[in-house]
Design an enzyme around this catalytic site. Structure first.
Site, short mmCIF file in Angstrom:
data_model
loop_
_atom_site.label_atom_id
_atom_site.label_comp_id
_atom_site.label_asym_id
_atom_site.label_seq_id
_atom_site.Cartn_x
_atom_site.Cartn_y
_atom_site.Cartn_z
N ILE A 1 5.14 -75.57 75.73
CA ILE A 1 4.52 -76.72 75.05
C ILE A 1 5.43 -77.95 75.12
CG2 ILE A 1 3.05 -75.33 73.58
CD1 ILE A 1 5.08 -75.61 71.34
N THR B 1 8.83 -77.45 75.41
CA THR B 1 10.11 -77.04 74.84
C THR B 1 11.09 -76.48 75.87
OG1 THR B 1 9.06 -74.95 74.29
CG2 THR B 1 9.16 -76.60 72.56
N ARG C 1 22.00 -66.71 70.44
CA ARG C 1 22.35 -67.01 71.82
C ARG C 1 21.48 -68.13 72.36
NH1 ARG C 1 25.69 -65.46 75.03
NH2 ARG C 1 26.34 -63.82 73.59
N ILE C 2 22.12 -69.10 72.97
CA ILE C 2 21.43 -70.22 73.58
C ILE C 2 21.21 -69.91 75.06
CG2 ILE C 2 21.47 -72.70 74.02
CD1 ILE C 2 21.39 -71.94 71.04
N THR D 1 17.94 -77.68 77.19
CA THR D 1 16.67 -77.74 76.47
C THR D 1 16.89 -77.51 74.97
OG1 THR D 1 16.20 -75.39 76.90
CG2 THR D 1 15.33 -77.01 78.48
N LYS E 1 17.67 -66.40 68.51
CA LYS E 1 17.04 -66.71 67.23
C LYS E 1 15.89 -67.70 67.35
CE LYS E 1 20.56 -65.67 63.76
NZ LYS E 1 21.32 -66.20 62.63
N GLU F 1 12.18 -75.39 65.83
CA GLU F 1 11.74 -75.98 64.56
C GLU F 1 12.88 -76.12 63.56
OE1 GLU F 1 7.43 -74.56 63.65
OE2 GLU F 1 8.34 -73.03 64.92
#
Length: 763
Positions: A472, A474, A651-652, A657, A724, A728
């Protein structure tokens, strides 16, 4: 290969550019209304001019005279041809149970009362505007305090609802040495995604294809099947790219079935593009809320009592609510907690999800109250939060899987220079400007849902990933490509990703910041199966790995590696072992989701687990936000020149982004504090700011330096990849941080958003 261990080495995507970036900036990405269909007709909506009453008469004469008009749909020729559908919040697909062309009844202003279809968009619009519609009008209720509005506790409206509570909060509040009793309000807000609400429908015999920007293509498929009494397998829904959603496209609106019906009647494709103003009423929005927060504390700042009562506006028929007390009652350590949420039924369209639906309004109230309590105590607001930090939530005493709230505050404070803050309101100045520094906590529950994916390794060693999950805006395309590239040991450039199509394996609804966790863990499961299959084939075939143990082989840099320095390109392994291409289609059922969760996935229904829903633990991402505001002493102009957010979100997968989402969230939080509100005429229950000229949002000149810091956090209790979700997280609490900064600059406490110049003129 072990997906969990392999993911632990991931370097946050090494700041890899978005894989769909070039497509978007060159115009090659095709959005819902961009699809080319053969000889389309064009639809246009006519919406009601009243909020409550009935249609007395529709005169189609002037509309029928418009050259190129093909059809007019009203309640007189639609009626029960479009069937009912269950409300999304009650386990259905629809944003509202109100069916606009099922009867002459009008339930809210801007309700669809007709749809015209013509050879051109212009002809359809002219015909819609020429319809002469008269009404029998009744006095509407616009919202809170309206004479004919009806208010009820959510616990009465929905039997499954429970208001969090523990201990005796009233007694503890009355016995507390320091207390705070305050009320707060947040306004109606609308999503206003740049891409309008559009739908294109085309039939091929009994097969229906729908192109529509959506956060839940499987939900659209099954919801339309329900309304049109079709077999869901005869419906395909495509939504490859979405120009902004923020929750507005998470559930099915009533427009889609009308377009499908028109296309069926005309036996040709029909395209609908809803106007910006109509988007305010045919879809959903964030409802206005009211809050009563009472805090009791010892003189050292430790909370004794926390009471939070909230009120929300909804439509007449639908019990929509966000009930953010699920979060506010658990954020801080407090032995005595009480909460209650009520809804006020008014003559409005039904509200719906909007980025961080419960947390944005409810944490504004709590984090503003915490700042006020810090002032009462003469205590630094960061330290107040420190003394009330805890590794367990207070309602059930459950442990947090990880909770880096105070490390986030420490990181934000160091970057912001919080140690230089003068606690006295109005003490910090720069020429004609009063400076204020404010802070707030942010938190967003961590959830995951079942997901299905198809991963293919081609004979050339290229990788294809497919799922009906959604991007969307993201970055889902990017995180999917990065995950497959890492786990199969190929360059990200060799991975192609397909999303947003019900012809692909089922993906979860894009909501609750679950997509990265849900999709990437499913991809990891598929890649693990591919890796094991390759390794087992390699050790049993002639070649450099013959006789080795499959568990000792690894895929990196597009090669299969074994002990002793043995290595072979992936494409050679595929050729030599006779595997050719490998395709694995798999369904991931996360820990904590019941087996029927897979059935819900394939039916387009949410099946989340995590957050505050588990019986053994609670899990969330945390953060801290600090902002500076400047208020001009003469004009009372408010500026926000800088904001710093520090976040711990597991963890990214893609650093680029992730930072984009967090920075965008911080900007939106500033907007919620200082700009955004849908103006409502309380006499007519109609919206008055239904375009981007009247609905205020920040422009570049309103936003200064925005810094998003991500802390390293490993939490493999939440899911095998330790993700995670953070889409938002950035806008939660930011509105409170701004309001707290305004108080620090001026000594004026504003408890009703948005904060405007007129709120400060008296000071």
């Amino acid at each position: 290969m072990n997906a969990k261990n392999a993911s632990a080495e991931r370097a946050a995507g090494a700041d890899v550019p978005r894989v769909d970036g070039r497509l978007k900036v060159t115009g090659a990405a095709r959005y819902g209304s961009d699809v080319k269909v053969d000889k389309p007709a064009y639809a246009y909506l006519r919406t009601s001019a009243i909020a409550r009453g009935r249609i007395a008469r529709i005169d189609e004469g002037a509309a029928r005279d418009v050259p190129g008009l093909l059809d007019i749909l009203t309640y007189e020729n639609v009626g029960e041809r479009v069937g009912p559908g269950d409300f999304f919040a009650s386990g259905g697909y629809f944003s509202s149970t109100m069916r606009p062309l099922s009867s002459p009844e009008v339930r809210h202003a801007g309700q669809i009362v007709a749809m015209t279809v013509a050879e051109s968009f212009e002809a359809a619009r002219e015909a819609a505007q020429r319809l002469e519609i008269s009404y029998d009008e009744e006095q509407p209720a616009a919202g809170f305090d309206a004479a004919c509005a009806e208010t009820e506790p959510v616990a009465d409206a929905m039997s499954s609802h429970q208001d969090p509570a523990v201990g005796d909060a009233q007694e503890a509040f009355e016995a507390s040495p320091v207390t705070l009793d305050a009320r707060y309000e947040t306004p109606t807000q609308h999503h206003n995604p740049i891409e309008l609400f559009t739908t294109t429908c085309a039939w091929d015999g009994d097969q229906l294809t729908i192109w529509e920007p959506s956060q839940n293509v499987y939900g659209v498929k099954h919801g339309i099947a329900q309304q049109l009494q079709m077999d869901p397998e005869d419906i395909r829904v495509v939504s490859r790219y979405v120009g902004g959603a923020f929750g507005s496209r998470g559930s099915l609106t009533q427009r889609t079935a009308l377009v499908a019906l028109a296309a069926k009647r005309l036996q040709r494709p029909v395209k609908l593009a809803v106007s910006r103003a109509q988007g305010f009423t045919i879809a959903t929005y964030r409802a206005e809320t009211r809050h009563h927060v009472r805090l009791g504390a010892d003189r050292d700042g430790r909370l004794r009592a926390l009471m939070h009562e909230g009120w929300e506006v909804t439509s007449r028929p639908d019990p929509y609510n966000v009930s953010g007390t699920e979060v506010t009652t658990r954020l801080y350590n407090c032995p005595n907690v009480w909460s209650r949420v009520s809804i006020t039924h008014a003559d409005r369209n039904t509200p719906g999800f909007m980025r961080s639906p419960p947390e944005v309004p409810y944490l504004f109230a709590l984090e503003s109250a915490m700042d006020e309590l810090a002032v009462e105590l003469g205590m630094d607001p960061v330290e107040l939060r420190r003394v009330n930090d805890s590794n367990k939530e207070p309602i059930g005493g459950l442990p947090w899987t990880s909770r880096a709230l105070m490390p986030c505050f420490d990181a934000a404070a160091a970057a912001f220079g919080w140690q230089n803050r003068d606690p006295q309101p109005g003490a910090m100045r720069d020429g004609d400007w009063d400076l204020g520094w404010g802070c707030a906590a942010t938190m967003y529950p961590t959830v995951i849902a079942p997901a299905a994916v198809r991963v293919t390794v081609t004979p050339e060693g290229k990788v294809q990933v497919g799922s009906a999950a959604h991007d969307i805006g993201t970055g889902a395309y990017t995180v999917a490509a990065l995950t497959a590239a890492e786990l199969l040991g190929v360059p990200v450039e060799d991975v192609t990703v397909e999303l947003g199509d019900t012809a692909l394996p089922a993906g979860p609804i894009a909501g609750g910041s679950n997509t990265t966790a849900s999709l990437c863990n499913a991809i990891a499961q598929a890649c693990g199966k591919i890796g094991r299959r390759l390794a087992e084939a390699a050790v049993t075939a002639d070649g450099p790995f013959a006789g080795m143990k499959a568990a000792d082989l690894t895929l990196t840099d597009g090669r299969l590696h074994g002990p002793g320095g043995h290595s072979e390109p992936l494409r050679e392994v595929l050729r030599r072992t006779g595997e050719g291409g490998i395709t694995i289609e798999t369904e991931n059922l996360p820990d904590g989701v019941k087996p029927e969760g897979l059935q819900q996935l394939h039916r387009g229904l949410p099946a989340f687990t995590g957050g505050t829903e588990r019986s053994d633990r609670v899990q969330a991402a945390f953060g801290a936000i600090m902002v500076e505001v400047r208020v001009h002493r003469q004009t009372r102009e408010i500026r926000c020149p800088r904001a710093v957010g520090a976040f711990a979100a597991g963890r990214i997968i893609s650093q680029r982004t992730a930072e984009s989402q967090l920075i965008g969230g911080l900007i939106w939080g500033i907007s919620a504090a200082l700009h955004e509100a849908t103006e409502i005429d309380r006499r007519t229950a109609r919206y008055g700011s239904t375009d981007l000229a009247e609905y205020l949002i920040p422009v570049n000149a309103d936003i200064g330096d925005i810094q998003a810091i991500t802390l390293r956090e490993e939490d493999y209790e939440i899911n095998p990849l330790g993700i995670k979700g953070l889409g938002e997280l950035g806008n939660v609490g930011t509105n409170a941080a701004v309001a707290n900064a305004v108080y620090h600059a001026t000594g004026i406490r504003i408890r009703q958003l948005p904060i405007r110049i007129e709120n400060l003129l008296a000071g």
